[in-house]
Scaffold this motif. Structure first.
Motif, PDB file in Angstrom:
ATOM      1  N   ALA A 118       0.832  -1.214   0.000  1.00 45.15           N
ATOM      2  CA  ALA A 118       0.000   0.000   0.000  1.00 45.15           C
ATOM      3  C   ALA A 118       0.861   1.255   0.000  1.00 45.15           C
ATOM      4  O   ALA A 118       0.555   2.222  -0.713  1.00 45.15           O
ATOM      5  CB  ALA A 118      -0.925  -0.007   1.222  1.00 45.15           C
ATOM      6  N   VAL A 119       1.934   1.243   0.763  1.00 41.73           N
ATOM      7  CA  VAL A 119       2.832   2.403   0.816  1.00 41.73           C
ATOM      8  C   VAL A 119       3.490   2.624  -0.547  1.00 41.73           C
ATOM      9  O   VAL A 119       3.584   3.762  -1.031  1.00 41.73           O
ATOM     10  CB  VAL A 119       3.887   2.225   1.931  1.00 41.73           C
ATOM     11  N   LYS A 120       3.919   1.543  -1.193  1.00 44.10           N
ATOM     12  CA  LYS A 120       4.523   1.655  -2.528  1.00 44.10           C
ATOM     13  C   LYS A 120       3.497   2.157  -3.541  1.00 44.10           C
ATOM     14  O   LYS A 120       3.813   2.985  -4.397  1.00 44.10           O
ATOM     15  CB  LYS A 120       5.099   0.312  -2.964  1.00 44.10           C
ATOM     16  N   GLU A 121       2.267   1.667  -3.445  1.00 39.21           N
ATOM     17  CA  GLU A 121       1.210   2.110  -4.353  1.00 39.21           C
ATOM     18  C   GLU A 121       0.922   3.597  -4.160  1.00 39.21           C
ATOM     19  O   GLU A 121       0.721   4.324  -5.132  1.00 39.21           O
ATOM     20  CB  GLU A 121      -0.069   1.299  -4.127  1.00 39.21           C
ATOM     21  N   LEU A 122       0.912   4.048  -2.911  1.00 41.23           N
ATOM     22  CA  LEU A 122       0.660   5.460  -2.634  1.00 41.23           C
ATOM     23  C   LEU A 122       1.758   6.327  -3.236  1.00 41.23           C
ATOM     24  O   LEU A 122       1.485   7.381  -3.821  1.00 41.23           O
ATOM     25  CB  LEU A 122       0.551   5.710  -1.120  1.00 41.23           C
ATOM     26  N   SER A 123       2.986   5.870  -3.123  1.00 48.82           N
ATOM     27  CA  SER A 123       4.108   6.595  -3.713  1.00 48.82           C
ATOM     28  C   SER A 123       3.942   6.693  -5.230  1.00 48.82           C
ATOM     29  O   SER A 123       4.140   7.765  -5.824  1.00 48.82           O
ATOM     30  CB  SER A 123       5.419   5.892  -3.365  1.00 48.82           C
ATOM     31  N   THR A 124       3.553   5.599  -5.846  1.00 46.54           N
ATOM     32  CA  THR A 124       3.321   5.582  -7.295  1.00 46.54           C
ATOM     33  C   THR A 124       2.165   6.511  -7.668  1.00 46.54           C
ATOM     34  O   THR A 124       2.253   7.255  -8.649  1.00 46.54           O
ATOM     35  CB  THR A 124       3.025   4.148  -7.779  1.00 46.54           C
ATOM     36  N   GLU A 125       1.091   6.489  -6.880  1.00 50.43           N
ATOM     37  CA  GLU A 125      -0.047   7.368  -7.146  1.00 50.43           C
ATOM     38  C   GLU A 125       0.370   8.834  -7.086  1.00 50.43           C
ATOM     39  O   GLU A 125      -0.066   9.639  -7.913  1.00 50.43           O
ATOM     40  CB  GLU A 125      -1.165   7.117  -6.126  1.00 50.43           C
ATOM     41  N   LYS A 126       1.215   9.185  -6.112  1.00 45.52           N
ATOM     42  CA  LYS A 126       1.678  10.571  -5.988  1.00 45.52           C
ATOM     43  C   LYS A 126       2.494  10.982  -7.210  1.00 45.52           C
ATOM     44  O   LYS A 126       2.324  12.076  -7.746  1.00 45.52           O
ATOM     45  CB  LYS A 126       2.514  10.747  -4.718  1.00 45.52           C
ATOM     46  N   ILE A 127       3.363  10.094  -7.658  1.00 46.03           N
ATOM     47  CA  ILE A 127       4.181  10.388  -8.844  1.00 46.03           C
ATOM     48  C   ILE A 127       3.285  10.567 -10.066  1.00 46.03           C
ATOM     49  O   ILE A 127       3.464  11.518 -10.842  1.00 46.03           O
ATOM     50  CB  ILE A 127       5.226   9.277  -9.081  1.00 46.03           C
ATOM     51  N   LEU A 128       2.317   9.677 -10.245  1.00 50.23           N
ATOM     52  CA  LEU A 128       1.406   9.787 -11.391  1.00 50.23           C
ATOM     53  C   LEU A 128       0.590  11.086 -11.339  1.00 50.23           C
ATOM     54  O   LEU A 128       0.368  11.725 -12.375  1.00 50.23           O
ATOM     55  CB  LEU A 128       0.473   8.584 -11.450  1.00 50.23           C
ATOM     56  N   THR A 129       0.176  11.473 -10.144  1.00 46.40           N
ATOM     57  CA  THR A 129      -0.570  12.726 -10.003  1.00 46.40           C
ATOM     58  C   THR A 129       0.299  13.919 -10.383  1.00 46.40           C
ATOM     59  O   THR A 129      -0.141  14.817 -11.108  1.00 46.40           O
ATOM     60  CB  THR A 129      -1.081  12.887  -8.555  1.00 46.40           C
ATOM     61  N   GLU A 130       1.542  13.909  -9.910  1.00 46.82           N
ATOM     62  CA  GLU A 130       2.461  14.998 -10.248  1.00 46.82           C
ATOM     63  C   GLU A 130       2.713  15.068 -11.758  1.00 46.82           C
ATOM     64  O   GLU A 130       2.707  16.153 -12.342  1.00 46.82           O
ATOM     65  CB  GLU A 130       3.791  14.821  -9.514  1.00 46.82           C
ATOM     66  N   ILE A 131       2.919  13.915 -12.365  1.00 46.34           N
ATOM     67  CA  ILE A 131       3.151  13.882 -13.812  1.00 46.34           C
ATOM     68  C   ILE A 131       1.915  14.383 -14.561  1.00 46.34           C
ATOM     69  O   ILE A 131       2.028  15.182 -15.496  1.00 46.34           O
ATOM     70  CB  ILE A 131       3.552  12.465 -14.273  1.00 46.34           C
ATOM     71  N   SER A 132       0.746  13.955 -14.146  1.00 49.08           N
ATOM     72  CA  SER A 132      -0.492  14.396 -14.791  1.00 49.08           C
ATOM     73  C   SER A 132      -0.659  15.905 -14.680  1.00 49.08           C
ATOM     74  O   SER A 132      -1.037  16.569 -15.653  1.00 49.08           O
ATOM     75  CB  SER A 132      -1.708  13.710 -14.160  1.00 49.08           C
ATOM     76  N   GLN A 133      -0.379  16.436 -13.490  1.00 49.03           N
ATOM     77  CA  GLN A 133      -0.499  17.884 -13.303  1.00 49.03           C
ATOM     78  C   GLN A 133       0.513  18.637 -14.167  1.00 49.03           C
ATOM     79  O   GLN A 133       0.196  19.677 -14.745  1.00 49.03           O
ATOM     80  CB  GLN A 133      -0.318  18.247 -11.832  1.00 49.03           C
ATOM     81  N   THR A 134       1.720  18.116 -14.250  1.00 52.26           N
ATOM     82  CA  THR A 134       2.753  18.753 -15.069  1.00 52.26           C
ATOM     83  C   THR A 134       2.316  18.834 -16.516  1.00 52.26           C
ATOM     84  O   THR A 134       2.377  19.892 -17.148  1.00 52.26           O
ATOM     85  CB  THR A 134       4.081  17.977 -14.974  1.00 52.26           C
ATOM     86  N   TRP A 135       1.834  17.708 -17.059  1.00 51.09           N
ATOM     87  CA  TRP A 135       1.482  17.669 -18.475  1.00 51.09           C
ATOM     88  C   TRP A 135       0.159  18.365 -18.761  1.00 51.09           C
ATOM     89  O   TRP A 135      -0.081  18.811 -19.886  1.00 51.09           O
ATOM     90  CB  TRP A 135       1.508  16.239 -18.995  1.00 51.09           C
ATOM     91  N   ALA A 136      -0.698  18.485 -17.768  1.00 51.18           N
ATOM     92  CA  ALA A 136      -1.960  19.202 -17.969  1.00 51.18           C
ATOM     93  C   ALA A 136      -1.718  20.695 -18.157  1.00 51.18           C
ATOM     94  O   ALA A 136      -2.483  21.374 -18.849  1.00 51.18           O
ATOM     95  CB  ALA A 136      -2.899  18.960 -16.790  1.00 51.18           C
ATOM     96  N   THR A 137      -0.651  21.197 -17.560  1.00 49.06           N
ATOM     97  CA  THR A 137      -0.362  22.633 -17.665  1.00 49.06           C
ATOM     98  C   THR A 137       0.725  22.939 -18.695  1.00 49.06           C
ATOM     99  O   THR A 137       1.045  24.103 -18.926  1.00 49.06           O
ATOM    100  CB  THR A 137       0.082  23.190 -16.298  1.00 49.06           C
ATOM    101  N   MET A 138       1.286  21.903 -19.270  1.00 48.91           N
ATOM    102  CA  MET A 138       2.368  22.088 -20.245  1.00 48.91           C
ATOM    103  C   MET A 138       1.808  22.766 -21.504  1.00 48.91           C
ATOM    104  O   MET A 138       0.765  22.376 -22.015  1.00 48.91           O
ATOM    105  CB  MET A 138       2.979  20.732 -20.610  1.00 48.91           C
ATOM    106  N   GLU A 139       2.513  23.783 -21.972  1.00 49.47           N
ATOM    107  CA  GLU A 139       2.105  24.465 -23.194  1.00 49.47           C
ATOM    108  C   GLU A 139       3.012  24.022 -24.331  1.00 49.47           C
ATOM    109  O   GLU A 139       4.225  23.947 -24.173  1.00 49.47           O
ATOM    110  CB  GLU A 139       2.201  25.984 -23.020  1.00 49.47           C
TER     111      GLU A 139
END
Length: 170
Positions: A118-139
């Protein structure tokens, strides 16, 4: 009687409110008192039962500490229920007695494994969220091909660095 009455009181505690350190300290004190009894008493069924109760509860409390980890999600509870064969609805009203019904002292390794996952999955979820946010705002910028006038993605050093970094993370 003092030991069992304290344990009975503890089992009514809601699982999120369990003070494992305090209970563990009390259990260690109980265990010390039980082990200091006369050697003749150690063969009595009541002694054996009390010693086993204290030992199992100490093990179960370690598992409860693991399960209080905020990384634990509904799916992890289902994995634990599959491991124990006991069905339980986990809510804010769930008590220590309910968790003890899972016989956590028998599945301590499974609990640790599920929590680690669960801890590893949470870490992965955080990374995926950060990546999604980065690319959502990328111009992205385009430039026209000089002959065909087809729009082409304009080379941007920051874009490529971000892409490479995110690929490594993924």
């Amino acid at each position: 009687i003092c030991v069992t009455s304290n344990i009975d009181d503890w089992t009514k505690t809601q699982w999120r409110q369990i003070n494992v350190e305090q209970m563990d300290a009390e259990l260690r004190r109980f265990a010390k008192e039980v082990w200091s009894l006369d050697k003749e008493v150690r063969s009595w069924d009541v002694y054996i039962g009390l010693e086993l109760t204290v030992k199992n509860l100490m093990t179960s409390l370690r598992a409860v500490t693991e399960l209080q980890n905020p990384a634990i999600r509904e799916r992890h509870w289902h994995q634990l229920m599959n491991a124990t064969g006991v069905r339980l609805s986990i809510t804010e009203g769930t008590t220590l007695a309910d968790l003890l019904g899972l016989q956590l002292h028998k599945v301590e390794d499974e609990v640790r494994s599920i929590v680690d996952k669960a801890v590893k999955e949470l870490s992965t979820e955080k990374i995926l969220t950060e990546i999604s946010q980065t690319w959502a705002t990328m111009e992205f910028f385009y430039e026209e091909h000089h002959r065909t006038r087809t729009p082409l993605l304009k080379s941007d050093e920051q874009l490529f660095e971000t892409l490479e970094s995110n690929q490594v993370q993924l």
